[in-house]
Scaffold this active site. Structure first.
Site, short mmCIF file in Angstrom:
data_model
loop_
_atom_site.label_atom_id
_atom_site.label_comp_id
_atom_site.label_asym_id
_atom_site.label_seq_id
_atom_site.Cartn_x
_atom_site.Cartn_y
_atom_site.Cartn_z
N ASP A 248 -4.52 -64.34 -7.40
CA ASP A 248 -3.86 -64.06 -6.12
C ASP A 248 -2.39 -63.73 -6.31
O ASP A 248 -1.91 -63.58 -7.43
CB ASP A 248 -4.12 -65.16 -5.08
CG ASP A 248 -3.85 -66.52 -5.62
OD1 ASP A 248 -2.84 -66.68 -6.29
OD2 ASP A 248 -4.69 -67.41 -5.38
N LYS A 270 -3.88 -62.93 -0.70
CA LYS A 270 -3.33 -64.04 0.08
C LYS A 270 -1.84 -63.88 0.20
O LYS A 270 -1.08 -64.41 -0.57
CB LYS A 270 -3.63 -65.40 -0.54
CG LYS A 270 -5.01 -65.89 -0.33
CD LYS A 270 -4.97 -67.31 0.17
CE LYS A 270 -6.28 -67.98 -0.18
NZ LYS A 270 -6.10 -68.98 -1.20
N MET A 383 5.43 -73.47 1.22
CA MET A 383 5.16 -72.47 2.26
C MET A 383 6.03 -72.66 3.49
O MET A 383 5.56 -72.55 4.61
CB MET A 383 3.67 -72.52 2.67
CG MET A 383 2.74 -72.14 1.54
SD MET A 383 0.99 -72.36 1.94
CE MET A 383 0.72 -74.07 1.51
N1 SAH Z 1 -0.97 -74.29 -5.85
C1 SAH Z 1 0.43 -73.93 -5.77
C2 SAH Z 1 0.92 -73.85 -4.36
C3 SAH Z 1 0.29 -72.77 -3.58
S1 SAH Z 1 0.92 -72.66 -1.93
C4 SAH Z 1 1.25 -74.93 -6.58
O1 SAH Z 1 0.73 -75.92 -7.06
O2 SAH Z 1 2.43 -74.66 -6.78
C5 SAH Z 1 2.15 -71.41 -2.10
C6 SAH Z 1 3.53 -72.00 -2.06
O3 SAH Z 1 3.86 -72.59 -3.30
C7 SAH Z 1 4.61 -70.98 -1.85
O4 SAH Z 1 4.75 -70.65 -0.48
C8 SAH Z 1 5.83 -71.71 -2.36
O5 SAH Z 1 6.28 -72.64 -1.41
C9 SAH Z 1 5.24 -72.49 -3.50
N2 SAH Z 1 5.49 -71.82 -4.79
C10 SAH Z 1 4.58 -71.37 -5.66
N3 SAH Z 1 5.16 -70.85 -6.75
C11 SAH Z 1 6.49 -70.97 -6.58
C12 SAH Z 1 7.64 -70.64 -7.35
N4 SAH Z 1 7.54 -70.05 -8.53
N5 SAH Z 1 8.85 -70.93 -6.84
C13 SAH Z 1 8.98 -71.54 -5.64
N6 SAH Z 1 7.93 -71.87 -4.88
C14 SAH Z 1 6.70 -71.60 -5.33
#
Ligand code: SAH
Length: 464
Positions: A248, A270, A383
């Site tokens: 995704d 997504k 998010m």
């Molecule tokens: N499974 C993922 C989260 C998915 S939800 C995890 O464990 O990180 C998606 C959210 O994750 C984004 O909206 C953001 O808030 C956060 N996110 C994911 N990667 C990121 C990154 N490199 N830097 C900052 N926020 C991140």
């Protein structure tokens, strides 16, 4: 080729190690692991060797080297570190017709020892001909990371079936196909994870039907927050053997480059409010691909079980009897915290940390505000970029001061990371001013002040 590679069977063979220090101990350890009968000759011993002598694993001749100790030995190691003694040992051993290794002195040795990766019974030996041992060690480190720790179990398991497979599948091509389907599929993963009993049952079933079709499976793999160096060994290995990859938006381009080149790649999207594929379709697609015998890699940003909908995906897989495995990844909260220099907990400032989603459901953010809005706790909001104004207002409304510290970390851990700090009152304006975009995390709590105090930004360079 300057040296002939070979593996010696030293079971119960008498070997002499001359020297009583740490280097000698290292050699004794390896010889003992190969079940050699080891005698150490030295006037004194380091504690590690002494412990082995006390435990009766090793014999000790408490004396300086003397050629009479060579009688009845098969192999000699000189590890005294002293030039004169090492030379004397080498000369005496050669005269007695014994193989001798002088540690780090190939010119005095009749054999040299390689760097090894031990997944017994699988052993990989790397040698640079005694020239640059450090290079061999570097190469070894690379191989270590590629070869799963359970590989030894797999080698043992496969060896146990070798005869039966040969009898059951006579045609050599068919036999090779059979082994490939076993060694590259979920059955092998089961063995490496320690579930030999189940693997054995399946092996017997497959043998009975001489089934050489690959068995499908789904691997739900956390790809970490974006920096490829933060992948796990297991994630990388599964990426390199997958047939199909479903990824995704959060999965960075650089990460996809690490996927096996001829794997089919499917973007399942997504973006907020713009789902490339509805979750239900993703679930069904995975089921179908696995049923067709594919090894499906479901690659997810961060950790699959942290706001990753991994739970829903495995429910569908389980309902269809599909084999699956979940591989954890570094969740973006951990990545952002580490790379922005904001500890999530701290003895003085935060005794707990809570991960929440700032995503609206039915237009409103449903969070337990009174439980969240308390000092001594760090809150990480996933998010939450677009709902930041509402979030900040709610925190203030539920009792946190307007000047309470907040940070937003955009594209954490990547080369384009930006960290912006402010307060509950100023954050919405800062987001707008700096045009912060998803993916970004909001960190609320007094720990944010630490990043400033530690001068972290100056050290890693704020890119703004
Ligand atoms: N499974 C993922 C989260 C998915 S939800 C995890 O464990 O990180 C998606 C959210 O994750 C984004 O909206 C953001 O808030 C956060 N996110 C994911 N990667 C990121 C990154 N490199 N830097 C900052 N926020 C991140």
């Amino acid at each position: 080729m300057d040296y002939f590679p070979a593996f010696l069977k030293l079971d119960d063979q008498a070997c002499l190690v001359v020297g009583g220090g740490e280097t000698a101990l290292h050699k004794v350890r390896l010889l003992s692991a190969a079940r050699a009968r080891v005698t150490v000759m030295a006037p004194g011993l380091c504690p590690g060797l002494q412990a082995r002598v006390d435990a009766g694993e090793v014999q000790w001749l408490a004396a300086r080297f003397d050629a009479s100790a060579l009688a009845g030995k098969r192999l000699v190691v000189a590890a005294t570190g002293g030039d004169a003694v090492d030379r004397a040992v080498a000369a005496a051993a050669k005269q007695a017709g014994l193989w001798v290794n002088v540690v780090d002195r190939p010119e005095l040795s009749t054999y040299i020892t390689p760097s090894i990766i031990d997944r017994s019974p699988l052993v990989i030996a790397v040698s640079t001909g005694g020239g640059v041992p450090v290079l061999a060690r570097l190469l070894r480190a690379r191989l270590e990371s590629l070869i799963p720790s359970g590989f030894g179990r797999l080698a043992r398991f496969a060896a146990g079936f070798r005869q039966r497979v040969r009898e059951r599948i006579v045609d050599t091509d068919a036999r090779r196909a059979f082994w490939e389907s076993v060694l590259e599929g979920p059955l092998a993963e089961e063995v490496m994870n320690g579930d030999e009993a189940r693997a054995e049952r399946e092996m017997l079933e497959r043998l009975a039907s001489a089934d050489t079709r690959p068995r499908g499976a789904v691997y739900l793999v956390g790809a970490g927050p974006g920096n490829p160096d933060l992948l796990t060994f297991r994630a990388l290995r599964l990426m390199q053997q997958a047939d199909v990859v479903l990824y995704d938006k959060l999965v960075a381009e650089e990460l996809l480059e690490l996927v096996r080149r001829d794997a089919q790649r499917i973007y399942v999207g997504k973006e907020r409010a713009n789902h490339a594929l509805p979750q239900e379709d993703i679930n069904q697609l995975m089921v179908r691909l696995a049923q067709d015998g594919h090894r499906v890699l479901r690659l997810k940003g961060g950790d699959p079980f942290t706001f990753g909908r991994g739970g829903e995906e495995i429910e569908t897989l389980a309902a269809h009897g599909i084999d699956f495995e979940v591989v954890p990844g570094i969740t973006s909260a951990s990545g952002a915290a580490a790379y922005a220099g904001i500890p999530l907990t701290h003895r003085d400032y935060a005794q707990s940390v809570v991960f929440v989603t700032g995503h609206r459901q039915d237009g409103s953010i449903t969070l337990d505000w009174p439980a969240l809005a308390r000092p001594g706790q760090t809150i990480v909001v996933y998010m939450g970029v677009s709902t930041a104004p509402a979030l900040c207002a709610a925190f203030i409304e539920h009792g946190l001061p307007a000047d309470y510290p907040v940070a937003i970390v955009e594209r954490a851990t990547t080369a384009r990371q930006r960290t912006i700090t402010g307060t509950l009152a100023t954050l919405p304006g800062l987001i707008e001013m700096h045009a912060v975009r998803s993916p970004a995390l909001i960190i609320v709590g007094e720990v944010v002040k630490l990043a400033e105090k530690l001068g972290w930004y100056r050290r890693i360079g704020e890119r703004d």
